[in-house]
Design an enzyme around this catalytic site. Structure first.
Site: not given
Length: 156
Positions: A53, A55, A83, A86
């Protein structure tokens, strides 16, 4: 740069990854002392890695650049409310602040709905949809005991 300009940098990163078909529309920049030190975007499709992801990719780059496993005195600008995965990575990285643009509801509206994960985390292990079974705990506890007794460990 001000907060909005820094968020625009994160949006730019997210658009770059999305337009290259590397993953979803998510971008992130990490800032220290007013300077962007890392950029990340969603690379799930590029790397076949569900953990890639925006991040996480930005945190990895920033930590590598800083030669540290923590982002002390850093700020994270991410194009969407993080999320659960993350958020865990962000808490472990220990930045001083997180700025986000879109909400988790905005993400759900375009097909990135993490509500099932939030719901599952709140369930006791025996009630989760993903079957989890404890195996080998007695043997694995020896490793934890060795860690407790280790003299030259670095706590984090």
């Amino acid at each position: 740069m001000n907060e909005l300009e820094l968020m625009r940098e994160a949006i730019k990163a997210g658009l770059e990854g999305m337009n290259a078909n590397h993953g979803g529309p998510f971008g992130c920049v990490i800032v220290k002392n007013g300077e962007v030190i890392a950029r990340g975007y969603n690379k799930v499709l590029l790397l076949n890695d569900p953990t890639a992801h925006a991040e996480v990719t930005a945190i990895r780059e920033a930590c590598s650049k800083l030669n540290s496993f923590q982002l002390t005195d850093c700020e994270i600008y991410t194009t969407c409310e993080p999320c659960p995965m993350c958020m865990g990575a962000i808490y472990w990285a220990r930045p001083k602040k997180v700025y986000y643009a879109n909400t988790r509801e905005d993400a759900a509206a375009i097909g990135f709905d993490d509500s099932f994960i939030y719901d599952e985390i709140a369930q006791p292990i025996h009630m989760r949809k993903l079957v989890m079974e404890c195996v080998g705990r007695d043997e694995a506890l020896h490793m934890f005991k060795a860690w407790q007794e280790k003299n030259n460990k670095t706590l984090y």
